[in-house]
Design an enzyme around this catalytic site. Structure first.
Site, PDB file in Angstrom:
ATOM      1  N   HIS A  48       0.808  -1.282  -0.123  1.00  0.00           N
ATOM      2  CA  HIS A  48       0.102   0.050   0.101  1.00  0.00           C
ATOM      3  C   HIS A  48       0.973   1.249  -0.164  1.00  0.00           C
ATOM      4  O   HIS A  48       2.125   1.143  -0.060  1.00  0.00           O
ATOM      5  CB  HIS A  48      -0.758  -0.042   1.411  1.00  0.00           C
ATOM      6  CG  HIS A  48      -0.287  -0.239   2.598  1.00  0.00           C
ATOM      7  ND1 HIS A  48       0.707   0.713   2.985  1.00  0.00           N
ATOM      8  CD2 HIS A  48      -0.197  -1.404   3.322  1.00  0.00           C
ATOM      9  CE1 HIS A  48       1.176   0.093   4.293  1.00  0.00           C
ATOM     10  NE2 HIS A  48       0.451  -1.133   4.423  1.00  0.00           N
ATOM     11  N   GLU A  49       0.371   2.385   0.132  1.00  0.00           N
ATOM     12  CA  GLU A  49       1.029   3.598  -0.100  1.00  0.00           C
ATOM     13  C   GLU A  49       2.157   3.604   1.105  1.00  0.00           C
ATOM     14  O   GLU A  49       3.297   4.454   0.780  1.00  0.00           O
ATOM     15  CB  GLU A  49      -0.009   4.926   0.105  1.00  0.00           C
ATOM     16  CG  GLU A  49       0.605   6.183  -0.237  1.00  0.00           C
ATOM     17  CD  GLU A  49       1.478   6.288  -1.661  1.00  0.00           C
ATOM     18  OE1 GLU A  49       2.367   6.681  -1.603  1.00  0.00           O
ATOM     19  OE2 GLU A  49       0.942   5.578  -2.555  1.00  0.00           O
ATOM     20  N   HIS A  51       4.176   1.289   1.958  1.00  0.00           N
ATOM     21  CA  HIS A  51       5.215   0.377   1.594  1.00  0.00           C
ATOM     22  C   HIS A  51       5.966   1.529   0.249  1.00  0.00           C
ATOM     23  O   HIS A  51       7.194   1.708   0.370  1.00  0.00           O
ATOM     24  CB  HIS A  51       4.773  -0.694   1.016  1.00  0.00           C
ATOM     25  CG  HIS A  51       4.178  -1.678   2.097  1.00  0.00           C
ATOM     26  ND1 HIS A  51       3.064  -2.211   1.993  1.00  0.00           N
ATOM     27  CD2 HIS A  51       4.934  -2.343   3.073  1.00  0.00           C
ATOM     28  CE1 HIS A  51       2.918  -2.984   3.028  1.00  0.00           C
ATOM     29  NE2 HIS A  51       4.035  -3.075   3.607  1.00  0.00           N
ATOM     30  N   GLY A 161       8.896   1.232   8.412  1.00  0.00           N
ATOM     31  CA  GLY A 161       7.640   2.273   8.755  1.00  0.00           C
ATOM     32  C   GLY A 161       7.514   2.393  10.137  1.00  0.00           C
ATOM     33  O   GLY A 161       7.756   1.481  10.854  1.00  0.00           O
ATOM     34  N   GLN A 167       8.815  -2.565  16.278  1.00  0.00           N
ATOM     35  CA  GLN A 167       9.672  -3.415  15.329  1.00  0.00           C
ATOM     36  C   GLN A 167      10.981  -2.675  15.020  1.00  0.00           C
ATOM     37  O   GLN A 167      12.275  -3.263  14.818  1.00  0.00           O
ATOM     38  CB  GLN A 167       8.835  -3.802  14.123  1.00  0.00           C
ATOM     39  CG  GLN A 167       9.731  -4.377  13.190  1.00  0.00           C
ATOM     40  CD  GLN A 167       8.612  -4.853  11.933  1.00  0.00           C
ATOM     41  OE1 GLN A 167       8.247  -6.039  12.046  1.00  0.00           O
ATOM     42  NE2 GLN A 167       8.747  -4.077  10.918  1.00  0.00           N
ATOM     43  N   SER A 199      -2.333  -0.151   6.404  1.00  0.00           N
ATOM     44  CA  SER A 199      -1.929  -1.279   6.652  1.00  0.00           C
ATOM     45  C   SER A 199      -2.605  -2.492   5.757  1.00  0.00           C
ATOM     46  O   SER A 199      -3.726  -2.407   5.438  1.00  0.00           O
ATOM     47  CB  SER A 199      -2.513  -1.644   8.431  1.00  0.00           C
ATOM     48  OG  SER A 199      -2.368  -3.027   8.592  1.00  0.00           O
ATOM     49  N   SER A 200      -1.625  -3.488   5.625  1.00  0.00           N
ATOM     50  CA  SER A 200      -2.190  -4.621   4.727  1.00  0.00           C
ATOM     51  C   SER A 200      -3.505  -5.221   5.435  1.00  0.00           C
ATOM     52  O   SER A 200      -4.251  -5.796   4.628  1.00  0.00           O
ATOM     53  CB  SER A 200      -1.312  -5.632   4.265  1.00  0.00           C
ATOM     54  OG  SER A 200       0.109  -4.849   4.113  1.00  0.00           O
ATOM     55  N   ARG A 201      -3.608  -5.229   6.604  1.00  0.00           N
ATOM     56  CA  ARG A 201      -4.698  -5.852   7.449  1.00  0.00           C
ATOM     57  C   ARG A 201      -6.178  -4.947   7.253  1.00  0.00           C
ATOM     58  O   ARG A 201      -7.133  -5.325   7.633  1.00  0.00           O
ATOM     59  CB  ARG A 201      -4.432  -6.025   8.701  1.00  0.00           C
ATOM     60  CG  ARG A 201      -3.109  -7.389   8.938  1.00  0.00           C
ATOM     61  CD  ARG A 201      -2.965  -7.832  10.420  1.00  0.00           C
ATOM     62  NE  ARG A 201      -2.395  -8.730  10.354  1.00  0.00           N
ATOM     63  CZ  ARG A 201      -0.876  -8.948  10.754  1.00  0.00           C
ATOM     64  NH1 ARG A 201      -0.309  -7.603  10.917  1.00  0.00           N
ATOM     65  NH2 ARG A 201      -0.164 -10.204  10.779  1.00  0.00           N
TER      66      ARG A 201
HETATM   67  O1  PAF Z   1       6.837  -5.275   8.731  1.00  0.00           O
HETATM   68  C1  PAF Z   1       6.991  -6.278   8.279  1.00  0.00           C
HETATM   69  O2  PAF Z   1       6.142  -6.317   7.068  1.00  0.00           O
HETATM   70  C2  PAF Z   1       7.610  -7.544   8.567  1.00  0.00           C
HETATM   71  O3  PAF Z   1       7.485  -7.578   9.840  1.00  0.00           O
HETATM   72  C3  PAF Z   1       9.109  -7.568   7.953  1.00  0.00           C
HETATM   73  C4  PAF Z   1       9.795  -6.408   8.615  1.00  0.00           C
HETATM   74  C5  PAF Z   1       8.965  -7.612   6.461  1.00  0.00           C
HETATM   75  C6  PAF Z   1       9.506  -9.131   8.352  1.00  0.00           C
HETATM   76  O4  PAF Z   1       8.824  -9.960   7.737  1.00  0.00           O
END
Ligand code: PAF
Length: 296
Positions: A48-49, A51, A161, A167, A199-201
């Site tokens: 999505h935008e 990324h 992001g 993370q 979010s992809s979700r």
């Molecule tokens: O943020 C994500 O999409 C995932 O946690 C990542 C960093 C690609 C690791 O699988």
């Protein structure tokens, strides 16, 4: 370095698609031999935008951009959405072609975790709280796959992001602690017009849930407003945030927290750079979001 005009405009070149680890090593070896700076955007696809903004930043910083697309099984718990997670490689490749990405690495699970593969990263302290508590083993899987991708792609800079704030901290700590020769760049959250973090979700949400979900960024905005008005007691702010979620019908909340921005320690008073974070279910979909609080 590429100029803005070169990087901002879409190009029609399709990225080179590589699924094989040995082939990736050969291509990367050749790229590095020419002295180009490599940027890496690790993703699980369903782009999505958010990324694409990471891709744009890599394109403007680096000479050669690699996007990885891999739904990493080791970061999902047994009852999480690994099977259901959207896999949209064709659409992802088409989107990436528009942005002049040089290479997409989309391995299979067997390529990333061949039989017998059993080494994992022991995660740093910052991984133990919040997401680490709610999703046991999650950061162990994330840190391990990210380190593997760093070793394979040998990029100079990797882009993540801010939406996955914890993370980012876990990866930064791992890179520092293990002397991994890569710079980590955390890029701003990209939001829909109504504030929902991309979010992809989000694609799991039905119309009603999609409307409810806006209470999450609203709750973070409220924290910002309370801090701007002089509130320093984190309990008061967290309670107000909870009420915002509650009145939108978001009652299954993993956490609403205010923590130190560097190491996510719990704070009773806002006396340093901090971050407000939320993880909550809207219907069956678990969403996370956060906002840095620096207005004091
Ligand atoms: O943020 C994500 O999409 C995932 O946690 C990542 C960093 C690609 C690791 O699988």
């Amino acid at each position: 370095l590429k100029t803005n005009t070169e990087t901002d405009g879409p190009t029609a070149d399709r990225p080179q698609l590589v699924a094989d680890v040995a082939e990736l090593r050969t291509v990367i070896g050749n790229v590095r031999a020419t002295g180009q700076r490599i940027g890496l955007v690790p993703t699980m696809g369903a782009l999505h935008e958010g990324h694409l903004s990471l891709v744009r930043t890599s394109r403007s910083d680096c000479d050669y951009t690699v996007v990885t697309v891999f739904v990493n099984p080791t970061q999902f718990g047994p009852h999480e959405d690994f099977k259901r997670y959207p896999r949209t490689l064709d659409a992802d490749l088409a989107a990436l072609a528009e942005y002049g990405v040089d290479l997409v690495f989309a391995p299979t699970s067997d390529a990333m975790y061949p039989q017998g593969s059993s080494t994992f990263i022991e995660t740093p302290q910052v991984a133990k709280t919040l997401e680490g508590q709610c999703r046991p083993g999650h950061f162990r899987g994330v840190a391990t796959v990210v380190l593997k991708l760093f070793n394979l792609v040998q990029a100079h800079i990797s882009y993540f992001g801010q939406k996955d704030y914890q993370q980012c901290l876990v990866i930064r700590r791992m890179v520092d602690d293990l002397n991994v020769p890569i710079a980590i760049r955390m890029c701003p959250i990209v939001r829909e017009a109504d504030g929902l973090a991309m979010s992809s979700r989000n694609r799991y949400l039905n119309d009603q849930e999609r409307q409810q979900a806006v209470a999450i960024p609203r709750s973070l905005q409220l924290a910002e407003q309370l801090v701007a008005a002089g509130e320093r007691d984190t309990r008061t702010i967290v309670d107000a945030m909870q009420r915002t979620l509650d009145s939108a019908g978001i009652t299954r909340v993993d956490y609403v927290a205010i923590a130190g921005a560097e190491s996510l320690e719990a704070l009773s008073r806002l006396d340093r750079e901090s971050v407000a974070l939320i993880a909550a279910y809207v219907g069956k979909t678990r969403l996370i979001d956060n906002h840095l609080l620096s207005n004091f």
